[in-house]
Design a protein around this motif. Sequence first.
Motif: not given
Length: 522
Positions: A165-168, A200-205, A218-223
Amino acid sequence: MERRGALFLGLCLVTARSGTADASGESLRWMQRMEVAARSRRPTSPPEFIHGLEQRLLNATFGGHNLTLQTRTIQSLAFRLGCDFAGLSLSSSTMEWVPQTRHAMQFPAELTQNACRARPRELRLICIYFLATYYFQSDTNASLLNNYVLGAQLGHEHVNNLREPINISFWHNQSLEGYMVTCVFWKEGASQHYWGVWSPEGCRTEQPSPSQVLCRCNHLSYFAVLMQLSAAPVPVELLAPLTYISLVGCSISVVASLLTLLLHVHTRRQRDSITRIHMNLHASVLLLNVAFLLSPMLALTPVPGSVCAALAAVLHFALLSCLTWMAIEGFNLYLLLGRVYNIYIRRYVLKLCAVGWGVPAFLVLLVLAVKSSAYGPRTILLSDSQGNGTSFQNMSMCWVRSPEVHSVLVMGYGGLTSLFNLVVLAWALRALRRLKAREKAPGPRACRDTVTVLGLTVLLGTTWALAFFSFGVFLLPQLFLFTVFNSLYGFFLFLWFCSRRCRSEAVAEAEMEAFSSAQTVS
């Protein structure tokens, strides 16, 4: 020149070389136009501004490996990436425009693999950071942590389903007590009133520390991190037992309700108004259980959002119908015990059906007409304590998304019906107690009536009042008691139906024997 063009991992504070000033000027001017539009609140098209900035950054020419532009509330970065990309870490820990808080993004090496596999070439990664939420308005009744929106895009590629995943990371200096925090991304085109919604799809908090929220997507977008006032999250270890209890209980209730309705159709002798009211309650409970069992499955990503919204509306209608028929049962009990003489109301059952089914249908249609986005996938937060930190998992179901609709037409409506039935039940017990006290010797009739009213505690749905104890020390016992009693509610109604049927058959048999004895004597 080499020092100016170097890319520092962990920092994004490198200014563009002077030779690229003219090439980047158009992007900078566009960012300034966006700020002016945001401050003036003039009618604008947010997607036009956002996509316009993306295109200018993707087409900008610059020397070195990166380009950095920033205004007071927007920062844009562009990076040249090759197919030998080994990962990238960006941090704002020393930025002057956000002295109180900071954020970071970590991109895995897998980011460029699919694009390079199709056609090896140089790629452009752009990152856009917003310190204001003007361009991301939605109908969600929630705020964003730090008012930050962090976005990333890899050329014109659609990057999703990453294994790593991408970590933000979002750091903050505020207390999140009483808030449910959820990592979300901007899902464009998913709203009728705005140009997107937070999903919240595809993201874990995760929350590694009290001052940090970590999003793994698991994807690119605006978070962003969505903050909603909420009750305490459900511990993730309770998900499996509660799911199993709900599945088994609701399945048993579906079978019991179906069997009850079939027995009623087969039995032609019992066609009185009381039995018909019971059957309408059984039908509403059957619809509620079926819709509830389908809700988690249709909330999954492959299912169209309109299907989930339709099921959510049906589930809400079924719940309101079930609560309404419980209140009708209470009203009918009052007429039976409070009015001694026979009461004739013309087309009594038909009028009750108009209330029991018509009022819920009208309320749901009214919600759809006023705010159609009130129905759809509803995220339920699950907490998972790991070491010194707490991580969060999301599960979804098709349900009411609007907090206002949930407060008024779920909790408020349920509270009124539960309160009414509790009052009726207390009054009925008191009336039977007085009736029993007037008798010289308590006979089986008074005892039987007491048992009947106790059975009506289930019929009137008093166990649904447990929904109002989901706080503090009551949360865990309430979850299990509410799940057990109300998932088996249809089964309890089936037992009540069987007991009434057996009693009526016993009475009919006794009357037949008495009639036969009278005929024999005569």
